[in-house]
Write a protein that holds these residues in place. Sequence first.
Motif, PDB file in Angstrom:
ATOM      1  N   ASP A 170      -0.848  -8.436  -0.946  1.00 30.56           N
ATOM      2  CA  ASP A 170      -2.227  -8.234  -0.503  1.00 30.56           C
ATOM      3  C   ASP A 170      -2.309  -7.138   0.559  1.00 30.56           C
ATOM      4  OD1 ASP A 170      -5.095  -9.034   0.046  1.00 30.56           O
ATOM      5  OD2 ASP A 170      -4.198  -9.631   1.953  1.00 30.56           O
ATOM      6  N   LEU A 171      -1.390  -7.151   1.505  1.00 27.00           N
ATOM      7  CA  LEU A 171      -1.366  -6.140   2.573  1.00 27.00           C
ATOM      8  C   LEU A 171      -1.175  -4.740   1.997  1.00 27.00           C
ATOM      9  CD1 LEU A 171      -1.258  -5.475   5.641  1.00 27.00           C
ATOM     10  CD2 LEU A 171       1.222  -5.818   5.497  1.00 27.00           C
ATOM     11  N   ILE A 172      -0.265  -4.614   1.049  1.00 23.38           N
ATOM     12  CA  ILE A 172      -0.036  -3.311   0.417  1.00 23.38           C
ATOM     13  C   ILE A 172      -1.291  -2.847  -0.306  1.00 23.38           C
ATOM     14  CG2 ILE A 172       1.278  -2.066  -1.331  1.00 23.38           C
ATOM     15  CD1 ILE A 172       2.843  -2.705   1.250  1.00 23.38           C
ATOM     16  N   LEU A 173      -1.925  -3.732  -1.055  1.00 24.78           N
ATOM     17  CA  LEU A 173      -3.115  -3.348  -1.818  1.00 24.78           C
ATOM     18  C   LEU A 173      -4.258  -2.936  -0.911  1.00 24.78           C
ATOM     19  CD1 LEU A 173      -3.214  -6.051  -4.663  1.00 24.78           C
ATOM     20  CD2 LEU A 173      -2.239  -3.745  -4.722  1.00 24.78           C
ATOM     21  N   ARG A 174      -4.386  -3.568   0.250  1.00 20.81           N
ATOM     22  CA  ARG A 174      -5.469  -3.228   1.167  1.00 20.81           C
ATOM     23  C   ARG A 174      -5.235  -1.886   1.864  1.00 20.81           C
ATOM     24  NH1 ARG A 174      -5.715  -6.356   5.249  1.00 20.81           N
ATOM     25  NH2 ARG A 174      -4.241  -8.034   4.834  1.00 20.81           N
ATOM     26  N   ASN A 175      -4.030  -1.367   1.759  1.00 21.61           N
ATOM     27  CA  ASN A 175      -3.704  -0.076   2.375  1.00 21.61           C
ATOM     28  C   ASN A 175      -3.228   0.951   1.344  1.00 21.61           C
ATOM     29  OD1 ASN A 175      -3.708  -0.497   5.556  1.00 21.61           O
ATOM     30  ND2 ASN A 175      -2.913  -2.366   4.621  1.00 21.61           N
ATOM     31  N   TYR A 176      -3.350   0.616   0.078  1.00 15.55           N
ATOM     32  CA  TYR A 176      -2.842   1.466  -1.003  1.00 15.55           C
ATOM     33  C   TYR A 176      -3.774   2.671  -1.219  1.00 15.55           C
ATOM     34  CZ  TYR A 176      -0.552   2.404  -5.464  1.00 15.55           C
ATOM     35  OH  TYR A 176       0.157   2.984  -6.492  1.00 15.55           O
TER      36      TYR A 176
ATOM     37  N   GLY B 245      12.728   0.917  20.794  1.00 16.13           N
ATOM     38  CA  GLY B 245      13.736   0.861  19.739  1.00 16.13           C
ATOM     39  C   GLY B 245      13.627  -0.396  18.930  1.00 16.13           C
ATOM     40  N   CYS B 246      13.321  -1.498  19.590  1.00 17.19           N
ATOM     41  CA  CYS B 246      13.190  -2.772  18.901  1.00 17.19           C
ATOM     42  C   CYS B 246      12.131  -2.702  17.828  1.00 17.19           C
ATOM     43  CB  CYS B 246      12.849  -3.870  19.907  1.00 17.19           C
ATOM     44  SG  CYS B 246      12.441  -5.452  19.157  1.00 17.19           S
ATOM     45  N   PHE B 247      10.930  -2.217  18.188  1.00 20.49           N
ATOM     46  CA  PHE B 247       9.850  -2.236  17.229  1.00 20.49           C
ATOM     47  C   PHE B 247      10.010  -1.185  16.143  1.00 20.49           C
ATOM     48  CE2 PHE B 247       7.887  -4.951  20.320  1.00 20.49           C
ATOM     49  CZ  PHE B 247       7.198  -5.841  19.504  1.00 20.49           C
ATOM     50  N   SER B 248      10.859  -0.219  16.342  1.00 17.79           N
ATOM     51  CA  SER B 248      11.104   0.747  15.272  1.00 17.79           C
ATOM     52  C   SER B 248      11.818   0.114  14.110  1.00 17.79           C
ATOM     53  CB  SER B 248      11.918   1.932  15.804  1.00 17.79           C
ATOM     54  OG  SER B 248      13.249   1.560  16.069  1.00 17.79           O
ATOM     55  N   PHE B 249      12.459  -1.050  14.321  1.00 20.01           N
ATOM     56  CA  PHE B 249      13.152  -1.735  13.237  1.00 20.01           C
ATOM     57  C   PHE B 249      12.238  -2.715  12.515  1.00 20.01           C
ATOM     58  CE2 PHE B 249      17.495  -0.401  13.389  1.00 20.01           C
ATOM     59  CZ  PHE B 249      17.641   0.120  14.656  1.00 20.01           C
ATOM     60  N   ALA B 250      11.019  -2.864  12.979  1.00 21.21           N
ATOM     61  CA  ALA B 250       9.978  -3.637  12.321  1.00 21.21           C
ATOM     62  C   ALA B 250      10.400  -5.048  11.965  1.00 21.21           C
ATOM     63  CB  ALA B 250       9.473  -2.893  11.093  1.00 21.21           C
TER      64      ALA B 250
ATOM     65  N   LYS C  82       5.765   0.511   6.426  1.00 20.58           N
ATOM     66  CA  LYS C  82       5.810   0.908   7.828  1.00 20.58           C
ATOM     67  C   LYS C  82       4.738   1.953   8.170  1.00 20.58           C
ATOM     68  CE  LYS C  82       9.741   1.104  10.007  1.00 20.58           C
ATOM     69  NZ  LYS C  82      11.108   1.528  10.414  1.00 20.58           N
ATOM     70  N   ASP C  83       4.039   2.470   7.150  1.00 18.98           N
ATOM     71  CA  ASP C  83       2.903   3.357   7.405  1.00 18.98           C
ATOM     72  C   ASP C  83       1.690   2.570   7.882  1.00 18.98           C
ATOM     73  OD1 ASP C  83       4.421   5.505   6.561  1.00 18.98           O
ATOM     74  OD2 ASP C  83       3.647   5.468   4.513  1.00 18.98           O
ATOM     75  N   ILE C  84       1.720   1.255   7.722  1.00 20.63           N
ATOM     76  CA  ILE C  84       0.622   0.379   8.138  1.00 20.63           C
ATOM     77  C   ILE C  84       0.827   0.011   9.605  1.00 20.63           C
ATOM     78  CG2 ILE C  84      -0.543  -1.817   7.697  1.00 20.63           C
ATOM     79  CD1 ILE C  84       0.676  -1.699   4.854  1.00 20.63           C
TER      80      ILE C  84
ATOM     81  N   GLU D 270      22.148   1.878   5.803  1.00 18.39           N
ATOM     82  CA  GLU D 270      20.837   2.270   6.301  1.00 18.39           C
ATOM     83  C   GLU D 270      19.767   1.674   5.393  1.00 18.39           C
ATOM     84  OE1 GLU D 270      18.297   6.359   7.329  1.00 18.39           O
ATOM     85  OE2 GLU D 270      20.417   6.460   6.745  1.00 18.39           O
ATOM     86  N   TYR D 271      18.683   1.210   5.978  1.00 24.75           N
ATOM     87  CA  TYR D 271      17.636   0.537   5.213  1.00 24.75           C
ATOM     88  C   TYR D 271      16.634   1.546   4.665  1.00 24.75           C
ATOM     89  CZ  TYR D 271      15.635  -4.046   4.125  1.00 24.75           C
ATOM     90  OH  TYR D 271      15.233  -5.199   3.486  1.00 24.75           O
ATOM     91  N   ASN D 272      16.290   1.398   3.395  1.00 27.28           N
ATOM     92  CA  ASN D 272      15.307   2.271   2.748  1.00 27.28           C
ATOM     93  C   ASN D 272      13.961   1.543   2.725  1.00 27.28           C
ATOM     94  OD1 ASN D 272      13.716   3.826   1.062  1.00 27.28           O
ATOM     95  ND2 ASN D 272      15.287   4.111  -0.509  1.00 27.28           N
ATOM     96  N   TRP D 273      13.021   2.024   3.538  1.00 29.20           N
ATOM     97  CA  TRP D 273      11.713   1.377   3.662  1.00 29.20           C
ATOM     98  C   TRP D 273      10.679   1.925   2.684  1.00 29.20           C
ATOM     99  CZ3 TRP D 273      11.080  -2.991   6.259  1.00 29.20           C
ATOM    100  CH2 TRP D 273      11.987  -3.321   7.277  1.00 29.20           C
ATOM    101  N   ASN D 274      11.068   2.799   1.754  1.00 26.08           N
ATOM    102  CA  ASN D 274      10.120   3.315   0.773  1.00 26.08           C
ATOM    103  C   ASN D 274       9.570   2.169  -0.084  1.00 26.08           C
ATOM    104  OD1 ASN D 274      10.356   5.983   1.583  1.00 26.08           O
ATOM    105  ND2 ASN D 274      12.025   6.409   0.154  1.00 26.08           N
ATOM    106  N   LEU D 275       8.334   2.311  -0.516  1.00 22.88           N
ATOM    107  CA  LEU D 275       7.647   1.254  -1.259  1.00 22.88           C
ATOM    108  C   LEU D 275       8.388   0.944  -2.568  1.00 22.88           C
ATOM    109  CD1 LEU D 275       5.006  -0.429  -1.042  1.00 22.88           C
ATOM    110  CD2 LEU D 275       3.944   1.267  -2.549  1.00 22.88           C
ATOM    111  N   ASN D 276       8.488  -0.343  -2.866  1.00 23.02           N
ATOM    112  CA  ASN D 276       9.187  -0.796  -4.088  1.00 23.02           C
ATOM    113  C   ASN D 276       8.240  -0.743  -5.280  1.00 23.02           C
ATOM    114  OD1 ASN D 276       7.529  -2.867  -3.176  1.00 23.02           O
ATOM    115  ND2 ASN D 276       8.909  -4.514  -3.794  1.00 23.02           N
ATOM    116  N   GLU D 277       7.750   0.447  -5.570  1.00 28.32           N
ATOM    117  CA  GLU D 277       6.730   0.625  -6.590  1.00 28.32           C
ATOM    118  C   GLU D 277       7.312   1.181  -7.876  1.00 28.32           C
ATOM    119  OE1 GLU D 277       2.235   2.466  -7.041  1.00 28.32           O
ATOM    120  OE2 GLU D 277       3.553   3.297  -5.490  1.00 28.32           O
TER     121      GLU D 277
END
Length: 265
Positions: A119-125, A14-19, A131-133, A256-263
């Motif tokens: 940089d992290l987003i671009l390397r996985n874009y 549960g802890c790591f699900s909150f990233a 959280k998909d990474i 509730e937190y929205n983890w969708n990309l801020n694109e």
Amino acid sequence: MKKYILISLILVTGCFSFASCNLISSAGFNSKGLPTPDMKDEVSANTNSGVQLDHSAWDALLKKHVQEDGMVNYKGFQKDREELDKYLQMLSAQEPDDNWSNAELLGYYINLYNAYTVDLILRNYPLKSIKDISGPWTKEFIQVGDTEISLGALENSILRKMNEPRIHFAINCASISCPKLMNEAFTAGKIEQQLEKATSEFINSGKNEISEDSAQLSAIFDWYKGDFTENGSLIDYVNQYSKVKLAPDARIEFKEYNWNLNEVN
């Protein structure tokens, strides 16, 4: 014993699900010896700094690819990948020490966090969420001199240890519910004004719903509550910046937190 082990596994999962929340602050992070001065007594710029970094390249990229509302044009950043890489190389070549002023250090760490998140987003874009990474906050991919650290360590073991709760509104986790990515670089000379602006804008944004009797606050205030309540209650902290003042007995709930990309669409 089996029951105890099962409960422990559930808690860890549960802890790591909150990233990025402070639930992972005990996940083995450490500062790797990087300086973490206490900001309680000094936030403003100090002319005695042994180092004065030039963040103009990052400032130009932010102004070009980040909207006023904090939404990010990652496709645009991709086209300017060479300029971003040069800036990251400059950051990574640094070896922060006690000769740096507190303001210089704080601006450096905030920019380091935000630039390496992009940089992290671009390397996985392309992707829908950070959280998909795999392990975005635990992988040690940030280079600082001869040291490698993770985003989680930079946040929890360095920035948070500096006792400056406003950093939570300055660093950006590339998600809709995060405080917006400022479209300017943080610098020692403007750090106080920038932190005040970031905090005030976030608290008074639609990411919080505040009335006199109740509030639906960002989950950030739940995850990091201890950072905001060292000198008073959470309501006291919010009221320092909120245009609508909460009553002392106001009911507080968390969104509730929205983890969708801020694109940018």
